[in-house]
Design a protein around this motif. Sequence first.
Motif, short mmCIF file in Angstrom:
data_model
loop_
_atom_site.label_atom_id
_atom_site.label_comp_id
_atom_site.label_asym_id
_atom_site.label_seq_id
_atom_site.Cartn_x
_atom_site.Cartn_y
_atom_site.Cartn_z
N UNK A 123 0.84 -1.19 0.00
CA UNK A 123 0.00 0.00 0.00
C UNK A 123 0.89 1.25 0.00
N UNK A 124 0.33 2.34 -0.51
CA UNK A 124 1.09 3.59 -0.60
C UNK A 124 0.95 4.42 0.68
N UNK A 125 2.05 5.00 1.10
CA UNK A 125 2.00 6.01 2.16
C UNK A 125 2.42 7.34 1.55
N UNK A 126 1.62 8.37 1.76
CA UNK A 126 1.86 9.67 1.16
C UNK A 126 1.78 10.74 2.24
N UNK B 238 -3.37 9.85 -7.17
CA UNK B 238 -4.71 10.20 -6.69
C UNK B 238 -4.66 10.61 -5.20
N UNK B 239 -3.95 9.83 -4.40
CA UNK B 239 -3.84 10.18 -2.98
C UNK B 239 -3.16 11.53 -2.79
N UNK C 230 -11.37 8.97 -14.32
CA UNK C 230 -10.71 8.90 -13.00
C UNK C 230 -9.81 10.10 -12.78
N UNK D 43 1.06 3.10 -16.14
CA UNK D 43 0.14 3.88 -15.31
C UNK D 43 -0.47 3.12 -14.14
N UNK D 44 -0.67 1.81 -14.27
CA UNK D 44 -1.43 1.09 -13.24
C UNK D 44 -0.79 1.22 -11.87
N UNK D 45 0.55 1.16 -11.83
CA UNK D 45 1.26 1.19 -10.57
C UNK D 45 1.26 2.60 -9.95
N UNK E 53 -1.24 5.16 -10.39
CA UNK E 53 -2.46 5.93 -10.28
C UNK E 53 -2.87 6.21 -8.84
N UNK E 54 -2.79 5.21 -7.96
CA UNK E 54 -3.28 5.43 -6.60
C UNK E 54 -2.43 6.47 -5.86
N UNK E 55 -1.11 6.40 -6.00
CA UNK E 55 -0.26 7.38 -5.33
C UNK E 55 -0.56 8.79 -5.82
#
Lengths: 298, 298
Positions: A38-41, A69-70, A113, A61-63, A65-67
Amino acid sequence: MNTIILSLPGNEELSSIIASKLDAPIGRTTIRRFPDGESYIRIHDEVKGKKVVIVCTLHQPNEKLLSLYFLARIAKEQGAKCTCLVAPYLAYMRQDKIFNKGEGLTSKYFSSLVSQFADSIITVDPHLHRIQKLDDIYTVQTEVVHAANHISSWISGNISNPVLVGPDSESEQWVSEVAKNAGVPFMVLEKIRHGDRKVEVSVPDVTLFNDHTPLLIDDIISTARTMIQTVEHLKNAGMKPPVCIGVHAVFADRAYQDLLDSGVEKVITCNTIPHITNAIDLSDLYLDFIRQFNFLKI
Amino acid sequence: MNTIILSLPGNEELSSIIASKLDAPIGRTTIRRFPDGESYIRIHDEVKGKKVVIVCTLHQPNEKLLSLYFLARIAKEQGAKCTCLVAPYLAYMRQDKIFNKGEGLTSKYFSSLVSQFADSIITVDPHLHRIQKLDDIYTVQTEVVHAANHISSWISGNISNPVLVGPDSESEQWVSEVAKNAGVPFMVLEKIRHGDRKVEVSVPDVTLFNDHTPLLIDDIISTARTMIQTVEHLKNAGMKPPVCIGVHAVFADRAYQDLLDSGVEKVITCNTIPHITNAIDLSDLYLDFIRQFNFLKI
């Protein structure tokens, strides 16, 4: 409005150039993975009331996107006035049509998104083919800038007696513009695609250009199959080893090594995706948009 | 309503069990990566008017989210009546508080994304600590099921003369329930955490249980640091090598090998994340919810 630059990992060099040219600070962040993936930001500097420029090019991009976005959500929750995403390479632009029932328009899904967390996006030569313009799929303010003039300048300054070669008809508009600006001749080949990795290329009579240095130009170098096949054809036609120029150095798997091994003179790319071949800096193309963008998403 | 099961890669075994127990077909899909890292998704079977059950456990979530999102959107665009996400392990449940300015409530950000494309979600023992219930962060219908009874049954059938050991106070409620249902004694240790990977554990007097087989139980085995340290303490106290039981086999990096090397008798997990240690099948916990869910998201 005060501006602060936030860099996603891997975008430090471009972020530094932009920060320097805008005379804006780079915000300190912690962006890492927990042991479970999981990402920590965390954003350490104050972003309240500021224009937050997030630099994150979007290959693989898949790896990412969540970081991304967060980070954008945290910036907003910390009171950022607006977010401006500098994504020199924009992903999912090639899946712009449903060819078979059960497929998806992932270019549209992806844009919906990204439009949720970025108030504006600037990118370089996205693969606009069936989608005419970014505004057709992005609901936030977008700006497209073009690498053509910078590539023309690089050619004028570095290659004598060139002939530009576009690998397929899709590249024609863009190769012809580079050629015109650099004042050099060009030709465009025909490509027939069989699956992701297999293509056939037809080459016109090139004997007129046997004394020229061929410059193969494409917007995206991904598997490099097209370029490698074109290099073969040009070699067989007795031309010199070509210089390959790409805007976006995607280089899937072993593509870069394979391209080198095919007998090219050298490979040159723009700095839209960090890569050892980056030689053409496009950062000044982003500055006006970043300076002028001043939109608060409601 | 007709039901069809769609499996994300890595969830094939659980999907088969669910499909068999529900007597529902598994839909044929193509889910792969293009050479440039983008996802290609296609649903080959008809989903129109159907309840689409998507099986995708969410450890290592960053890499999975886009494929899951695309698959759910395609299902809806193909006319699926509703989507039911079976995610036995739910990610980003541990980042449920902002400890320092500039951090984000990623549990909430993640849930708001997932709530956009799933009409319902069922999961097993999510890490509910400061967030009291999933409905506090998920805006779609959620169902939480518990592994405790299945673990109790496994213990009753496989271990003679056990004593349950919970690694920390957070685990007490859940370890005590397993112990009560299995009719066996339990004790709970105290954990002091220093960063992601370093913890201290205090162990009570265990001499009463030197003839028992200690069963270490935790909801998530991630780095396994807590368990390994507990194993050391129990060994030093003269207890037998313990059996370790986890609900969720996250096992970051070398954690599983390290746990084996610490001198455990064996390691057992539930099948919420596919792993060689899976020995307790929880699939029957999902069936009622899947059968009864019948909500069309507007």
